[in-house]
Design a protein around this motif. Structure first.
Motif, mmCIF file in Angstrom:
data_model
loop_
_atom_site.group_PDB
_atom_site.id
_atom_site.type_symbol
_atom_site.label_atom_id
_atom_site.label_comp_id
_atom_site.label_asym_id
_atom_site.label_seq_id
_atom_site.Cartn_x
_atom_site.Cartn_y
_atom_site.Cartn_z
ATOM 1 N N ASN A 122 0.820 -1.312 0.359
ATOM 2 C CA ASN A 122 -0.073 -0.154 -0.257
ATOM 3 C C ASN A 122 0.825 0.620 0.276
ATOM 4 O O ASN A 122 2.159 0.861 0.694
ATOM 5 C CB ASN A 122 -1.195 -0.200 0.807
ATOM 6 N N MET A 160 -8.970 6.272 3.134
ATOM 7 C CA MET A 160 -8.288 5.098 3.456
ATOM 8 C C MET A 160 -9.702 4.107 1.924
ATOM 9 O O MET A 160 -10.401 4.481 2.140
ATOM 10 C CB MET A 160 -8.441 3.761 4.412
ATOM 11 N N GLU A 183 -4.915 0.896 -4.212
ATOM 12 C CA GLU A 183 -5.488 -0.542 -4.240
ATOM 13 C C GLU A 183 -6.456 -0.514 -2.446
ATOM 14 O O GLU A 183 -5.881 0.502 -1.782
ATOM 15 C CB GLU A 183 -4.289 -0.953 -3.862
ATOM 16 N N GLN A 184 -6.390 -1.153 -2.513
ATOM 17 C CA GLN A 184 -7.698 -0.669 -1.075
ATOM 18 C C GLN A 184 -6.770 -0.571 -0.297
ATOM 19 O O GLN A 184 -5.512 -2.275 -0.030
ATOM 20 C CB GLN A 184 -8.563 -2.918 -0.919
ATOM 21 N N GLY A 185 -6.278 -0.344 1.013
ATOM 22 C CA GLY A 185 -5.832 -0.107 1.937
ATOM 23 C C GLY A 185 -5.302 1.307 2.042
ATOM 24 O O GLY A 185 -3.962 1.643 2.617
ATOM 25 N N MET A 210 -4.201 4.924 2.110
ATOM 26 C CA MET A 210 -4.378 6.609 2.399
ATOM 27 C C MET A 210 -3.861 7.377 1.777
ATOM 28 O O MET A 210 -2.937 7.030 0.970
ATOM 29 C CB MET A 210 -3.448 5.431 3.491
#
Lengths: 224, 224
Positions: A16, A78, A181-183, A185
Motif C-alpha cells: 500500500n 482510506m 488499492e484497497q488499504g 491512504m
C-alpha cells in the motif's frame, strides 16, 4: 534463497501507499513556503514513516536536534476497494473510512532541497495517524474542523470545506493515472499556517464534526 | 469490520517502498529538463507502478495517446535487512540483490509541474523490473553497462561507474533519514540522454558485466 523470495513477494503482492497533496488549502498566503507552490500537487509518503497515534503511549515525532519541522494537520481517508478510472460521483463507494493525521515536513531540508520531498516528508515518525472512523460515522468529510495546538496554545484551526481539491476530485485525479488499492491512504492537505515545532514541543491534534469530537491525539516532539 | 482490519494491517505491517534518485549521472546532454536540476535528489515510486518485465508476455508500458514519456534505464537494488543509519563501509551487508529496471516519467505531467513527481513517475506500468540477481553474483555493481535500445536503435549506453552518488553513499544518505526495510528497493539513476518514447515504440533494456549479459527484457509501449 531468502532474498529471491522477498523480491517475488514485492513484485506479486500489494504494497500500500500513502499519498499526500501539497497546498490543497488557500491559494494565497504570506507564508513564503506555501507561496512558492502554484497549484495543489501530489506526493508519496512511505509507510515506514507512519506513527500509530492511537497507542496509549504513542511514540514521539523524532527530529534532528538542529532543525524544526512543519506540523500539518490533515483529514485522511482510506481506499476500501481497488479501482482505476474512478468516476467522481462514485467516490463514496471507494472510501472505507476517515482518520485524523499529520504530515510532518523537515523545514531545514525543504529550504536546502525543495525538490527532495522524499527526505523532507518521508522520515520515520513523520506521518502520525489516528483511529479509523467509518463513513457512517462521518456525515460530511467536507464539513469537519481540524485544530492543532502546540504547547497548549492554538496553532491551526481550519475547516475541511476549504479544500481546493475535494475528496471525490482527488480520487478521480489520482485513479486516472494509478490504480488505487484497497488499504491505500490519502491525506487531503492542511489548513494553514502550521508554523514550526522543535524538540521539546508537544502537539495536540483534534478533529470535530460541529461540536462532536471525532478524534484527538497528543504527541511529543523529541530529538532523534 | 473489514475496513478496520485493513486499516490495522496497513498501520501494523511492512509495506515496502521504492526509492529513486534523480540526476545521479552527470549531465552530458543539452536536454533542457536535466539542466534545471541541481544536485541528485530522492523521490518515491509506488509499488502499484511495477511491471514484472520478466514475464513472457509482459504488460506494455502504457502512455496517454498524446503524451510522451522519458525512458530511463537503471540499476536497482533490494535491501536484505531492515536498518537505519547504515554506515557506508558496511553497504554490502544490506544488499540482497540487484536488478535491471526502467523509471518511466510522464513528460506532460512534468511540464505542468516539475514538483508533482507522484503523477509524473507514479503511474501504472511505469516501473518495469527485471530478474533478481543475487548480490553474490555481481562482483562490482559500479562496473556494469546499461544499454537501452528503442525500435532496435541504440538510445542509451552508460556505465554504473558514472554514478554521482554511489551505492554506499545512497544507502547511508537514505537510511540517515528513514528506516530501510527488508524488501525495499532503490533505483540508482539513469545514464543520459534517454530522449523520449511514444505509443507504438519497442524497447530493449540490457545490463552487462564486461561482455556477460546479466539480464535483458523487451517491452512494448502502448496507449492507455
Amino acid at each position: 534463497m531468502l532474498s529471491a523470495s522477498v523480491f517475488n513477494k514485492i513484485i506479486s503482492k500489494t504494497h500500500n501507499k500513502v499519498i499526500g497533496v501539497a497546498k490543497n488549502y488557500v491559494p494565497q498566503t504570506s507564508d513564503i513556503v506555501y507561496n512558492r507552490i502554484k497549484n495543489p500537487y501530489f506526493f508519496f509518503k512511505p509507510n515506514s514513516s507512519i506513527l500509530d497515534a492511537t497507542e496509549s503511549n504513542p511514540k514521539p515525532i523524532k527530529i534532528d536536534s538542529e532543525g524544526d519541522v512543519i506540523p500539518e494537520i490533515e483529514l485522511g481517508f482510506m481506499i476500501s476497494k481497488t479501482g482505476k478510472h474512478i468516476k467522481e460521483d462514485e467516490w463514496q463507494s471507494y472510501v472505507g473510512g476517515y482518520f485524523l493525521a499529520m504530515d510532518i515536513t523537515d523545514a531545514k531540508v525543504l529550504q536546502k532541497e525543495p525538490m527532495n520531498l522524499a527526505f523532507c516528508k518521508g522520515q520515520d515518525s513523520f506521518t502520525p495517524i489516528g483511529k479509523l472512523l467509518l463513513p457512517k460515522d462521518v456525515e460530511d468529510p467536507h464539513d469537519l474542523t481540524l485544530k492543532l495546538e502546540v504547547n497548549g496554545s492554538p496553532r491551526i484551526e481550519g475547516k475541511t470545506g476549504e479544500m481546493i481539491y475535494s475528496v471525490s476530485k482527488m480520487i478521480r485525479m489520482l485513479s486516472i493515472y494509478m490504480t488505487l488499492e484497497q488499504g491505500d491512504m490519502i491525506l487531503t492537505g492542511s489548513p494553514i499556517s502550521a508554523g514550526r515545532v522543535k524538540p521539546g514541543d508537544q502537539v495536540k491534534a483534534q478533529m470535530f464534526a460541529e461540536d462532536d469530537l471525532l478524534d484527538e491525539f497528543s504527541l511529543n516532539v523529541e530529538v532523534l | 469490520m473489514l475496513s478496520t482490519s485493513i486499516f490495522n494491517k496497513v498501520i501494523g505491517k511492512t509495506h515496502n517502498k521504492i526509492v529513486g534518485v534523480a540526476k545521479n549521472y552527470a549531465v552530458k546532454s543539452s536536454d533542457e529538463f536535466y539542466q534545471t536540476i541541481g544536485s541528485p535528489f530522492y523521490f518515491f515510486k509506488p509499488c502499484s507502478g511495477v511491471i514484472n518485465a520478466t514475464l513472457p508476455h509482459a504488460e506494455p508500458i502504457r502512455v496517454d495517446s498524446h503524451n510522451e514519456v522519458i525512458p530511463e534505464i537503471e540499476l536497482g537494488l533490494m535491501i536484505s535487512k531492515t536498518a537505519k543509519n547504515i554506515k557506508e563501509r558496511r553497504w554490502r551487508d544490506y544488499i540482497g540483490g540487484y536488478f535491471l529496471c526502467l523509471d518511466i516519467t510522464d513528460v506532460g505531467e512534468l511540464e505542468k509541474d516539475p514538483q508533482a513527481l507522484a503523477l509524473c513517475k507514479g503511474q501504472d506500468t511505469h516501473t518495469p523490473l527485471g530478474n533478481f540477481i543475487h548480490a553474490a553474483d555481481i562482483d562490482d555493481p559500479h562496473n556494469l553497462t546499461l544499454n537501452l535500445e528503442v525500435n532496435n536503435k541504440p538510445r542509451i549506453s552508460g556505465n554504473t561507474g558514472e554514478m554521482i552518488y554511489r551505492i554506499p553513499k545512497i544507502l547511508s544518505m537514505v537510511s540517515s533519514y528513514m528506516t530501510l526495510e527488508q524488501g525495499d528497493m532503490i533505483l540508482t539513476g539513469s545514464p543520459l540522454p534517454p530522449g523520449r518514447i511514444y505509443s507504438g515504440d519497442h524497447l530493449t533494456a540490457q545490463m552487462f558485466s564486461g561482455d556477460e549479459l546479466l539480464d535483458e527484457f523487451s517491452l512494448e509501449v502502448e496507449e492507455s
